[in-house]
Design a protein around this motif. Structure first.
Motif, PDB file in Angstrom:
ATOM      1  N   TYR A 196       0.841  -1.188   0.000  1.00 10.59           N
ATOM      2  CA  TYR A 196       0.000   0.000   0.000  1.00 10.59           C
ATOM      3  C   TYR A 196       0.877   1.239   0.000  1.00 10.59           C
ATOM      4  N   TYR A 197       0.279   2.344  -0.440  1.00  9.46           N
ATOM      5  CA  TYR A 197       1.015   3.589  -0.633  1.00  9.46           C
ATOM      6  C   TYR A 197       1.083   4.451   0.616  1.00  9.46           C
ATOM      7  N   SER A 198       0.046   4.469   1.419  1.00  6.17           N
ATOM      8  CA  SER A 198       0.020   5.412   2.537  1.00  6.17           C
ATOM      9  C   SER A 198      -0.313   4.697   3.836  1.00  6.17           C
ATOM     10  N   SER A 199      -1.231   5.258   4.607  1.00  4.46           N
ATOM     11  CA  SER A 199      -1.478   4.754   5.960  1.00  4.46           C
ATOM     12  C   SER A 199      -2.254   3.442   5.999  1.00  4.46           C
ATOM     13  N   GLY A 200      -2.682   2.931   4.848  1.00  2.75           N
ATOM     14  CA  GLY A 200      -3.450   1.690   4.832  1.00  2.75           C
ATOM     15  C   GLY A 200      -2.612   0.455   4.610  1.00  2.75           C
ATOM     16  N   PHE A 201      -1.375   0.446   5.129  1.00  2.00           N
ATOM     17  CA  PHE A 201      -0.464  -0.660   4.854  1.00  2.00           C
ATOM     18  C   PHE A 201      -1.038  -2.010   5.293  1.00  2.00           C
TER      19      PHE A 201
ATOM     20  N   GLY B 255      -3.742  -3.065   2.981  1.00  2.00           N
ATOM     21  CA  GLY B 255      -3.171  -3.375   1.683  1.00  2.00           C
ATOM     22  C   GLY B 255      -2.396  -4.682   1.690  1.00  2.00           C
ATOM     23  N   TYR B 256      -1.687  -4.943   2.775  1.00  2.23           N
ATOM     24  CA  TYR B 256      -0.956  -6.205   2.885  1.00  2.23           C
ATOM     25  C   TYR B 256      -1.915  -7.386   2.835  1.00  2.23           C
ATOM     26  N   THR B 257      -3.016  -7.258   3.550  1.00  2.00           N
ATOM     27  CA  THR B 257      -4.010  -8.330   3.557  1.00  2.00           C
ATOM     28  C   THR B 257      -4.603  -8.543   2.169  1.00  2.00           C
TER      29      THR B 257
ATOM     30  N   GLY C  41       6.739  -4.641  -1.240  1.00  2.24           N
ATOM     31  CA  GLY C  41       6.936  -3.204  -1.329  1.00  2.24           C
ATOM     32  C   GLY C  41       6.132  -2.434  -0.303  1.00  2.24           C
ATOM     33  N   ALA C  42       6.765  -1.396   0.241  1.00  4.66           N
ATOM     34  CA  ALA C  42       6.102  -0.439   1.133  1.00  4.66           C
ATOM     35  C   ALA C  42       6.487   0.958   0.668  1.00  4.66           C
TER      36      ALA C  42
ATOM     37  N   MET D 138      15.369  -7.577 -18.000  1.00  6.80           N
ATOM     38  CA  MET D 138      14.618  -7.035 -16.865  1.00  6.80           C
ATOM     39  C   MET D 138      14.460  -8.138 -15.832  1.00  6.80           C
ATOM     40  N   CYS D 139      14.812  -7.842 -14.584  1.00  4.13           N
ATOM     41  CA  CYS D 139      14.880  -8.911 -13.588  1.00  4.13           C
ATOM     42  C   CYS D 139      13.950  -8.727 -12.389  1.00  4.13           C
ATOM     43  N   TYR D 140      13.085  -7.714 -12.405  1.00  4.88           N
ATOM     44  CA  TYR D 140      12.098  -7.583 -11.322  1.00  4.88           C
ATOM     45  C   TYR D 140      10.952  -6.694 -11.784  1.00  4.88           C
ATOM     46  N   PHE D 141       9.810  -6.823 -11.114  1.00  6.29           N
ATOM     47  CA  PHE D 141       8.683  -5.921 -11.368  1.00  6.29           C
ATOM     48  C   PHE D 141       7.941  -5.691 -10.063  1.00  6.29           C
ATOM     49  N   MET D 142       7.381  -4.489  -9.923  1.00  8.42           N
ATOM     50  CA  MET D 142       6.681  -4.089  -8.701  1.00  8.42           C
ATOM     51  C   MET D 142       5.380  -3.379  -9.066  1.00  8.42           C
ATOM     52  N   PRO D 143       4.257  -4.106  -9.193  1.00  4.69           N
ATOM     53  CA  PRO D 143       2.981  -3.453  -9.473  1.00  4.69           C
ATOM     54  C   PRO D 143       2.527  -2.566  -8.317  1.00  4.69           C
ATOM     55  N   TRP D 144       1.812  -1.523  -8.657  1.00  9.19           N
ATOM     56  CA  TRP D 144       1.201  -0.631  -7.679  1.00  9.19           C
ATOM     57  C   TRP D 144       0.054  -1.369  -6.982  1.00  9.19           C
TER      58      TRP D 144
END
Length: 380
Positions: free
Chosen positions: A70-75, A78-80, A98-99, A299-305
């Motif tokens: 998650y991007y902000s205070s809803g980590f 978002g993790y769940t 990612g955090a 390309m060796c990694y990807f990080m979706p939003w």
């Protein structure tokens, strides 16, 4: 130059599967030559960077799957949804969690520690608050915005120090998308930006003693992706941020330019729907890995939003997570192996020669053990 004599034996040791003399002459590989930007980086940070370098020469299991929680205070929420939900749906954990240090800096810390101890990798981006002033003034003692800037750095450094004390290596991604004009640090004077990046780097590594960071330069797909590069001595990993409108294949013209840095390259941030938003179940996740295979194999990694951009919220999540090229958490091997050649040769732990020069297993090739003869040196 590496000149070692090695001898083949069967894994059982009951008979020789062949006696041969191998001369490995002048062989080198980025995994052995990879140097961290921070010369005092932790041993694990160096191992992880070497692992990233090693992936480009592999024929499968070579692209690290990431996901921003998650991007902000809803980590926690978002993790769940985005991390646990993906594992529930596909049976696979992403390899790279990612955090983002936006409005919540300490909240992710316990989860990041647990994640790393469970065998995963950790990445943190930072949408830094504006301290006021200019890029140049905030890094000068007494300059406009300097006090606020230093307080921001101290706040981040404290959280990163907690992670370091727990042994967590962080792929650190500050000042993202600096070639765009939507953040206060973006699309400005190149000299001032480079000085800003280096100021943070030096303050974190030298003043604050943070040696658990791998520094990730990640411009946005588009123009000027190399314009703000702060220098090889300040960057470990490079990436591109890109959002697409439900593509059937990815178009990354900046790929070639980014490869010139000779550093591990991937998607620092990714979305298969436009950055402004979109619906669930419209983007085919398989496009990510299929495009990498077809056109962007280094390309060796990807990080979706997160949210609707996340893997679990779009189509064919299982197909992506179970693809032979994709590295999930259970397939991460940075602690035990580094690929060193394209012929099935892999480095295995322990990779060092004992002090009494007794033979140790150094490599495996096609089911046979290779023992080191005890002469010469073994690369660290």
């Amino acid at each position: 130059m590496l000149k070692h004599v090695v001898f083949l034996s069967s894994l059982s040791g009951r008979f020789l599967c062949g006696l041969a003399v191998f001369f490995i002459l002048g062989y080198s590989h980025p995994a052995f030559g990879a140097t961290t930007a921070d010369p005092n980086a932790s041993s694990d940070a160096k191992k992880i960077l070497a692992y990233y370098y090693s992936l480009t020469s592999k024929t499968d299991t070579k692209v690290i799957a990431g996901q921003l929680a998650y991007y902000s205070s809803g980590f926690a929420q978002g993790y769940t949804q985005n991390i646990v939900g993906l594992q529930t749906a596909t049976g696979k954990w992403v390899a790279l969690l990612g955090a983002d240090y936006n409005s919540s800096i300490t909240t992710p810390t316990p989860t990041l520690i647990s994640w790393f101890k469970a065998g995963g990798l950790v990445a943190i981006s930072d949408h830094l608050p504006s301290p006021g002033g200019t890029l140049a003034s905030i890094i000068v003692t007494g300059g406009t915005g300097n006090s606020a800037w230093m307080a921001t750095l101290d706040q981040r450094a404290a959280a990163l120090k907690t992670l370091q004390d727990s042994g967590v290596v962080v792929i650190w991604r500050p000042f993202l998308e600096m070639n765009g004009g939507w953040f206060w640090w973006g699309n400005g004077d190149v000299t001032a930006f480079v000085a800003l990046w280096r100021h943070m780097f030096n303050y974190f590594t030298t003043t604050k003693g943070l040696h658990n960071l791998l520094w990730n330069y990640s411009p946005n797909i588009g123009s000027n992706v190399t314009k703000y590069y702060p220098g090889d001595a300040y960057v470990d990993i490079v990436g591109l941020d890109g959002y697409y409108a439900e593509p059937t294949s990815l178009n990354i013209p900046e790929y070639t330019s980014m490869l010139t840095y000779n550093k591990p390259l991937g998607f620092g941030e990714f979305g298969g729907i436009p950055a402004g938003g979109g619906s669930q179940d419209v983007f085919d996740n398989a496009v990510i890995i299929n495009s990498i295979k077809a056109n962007y194999p280094k390309m060796c990694y990807f990080m979706p939003w997160h949210c609707n951009w996340s893997i679990v919220c779009q189509k064919n999540a299982t197909q992506l997570m179970t693809d032979p090229w994709v590295i999930t958490r259970d397939k991460l091997a940075w602690k035990t192996e580094t690929q060193v050649a394209g012929n099935g040769m892999k480095r295995v732990a322990p990779p060092v020669l004992s002090r009494n020069n007794s033979p140790q297993m150094l490599y495996t090739i096609q089911g046979c053990a290779i023992k080191y003869s005890g002469k010469g040196t073994v690369p660290a």
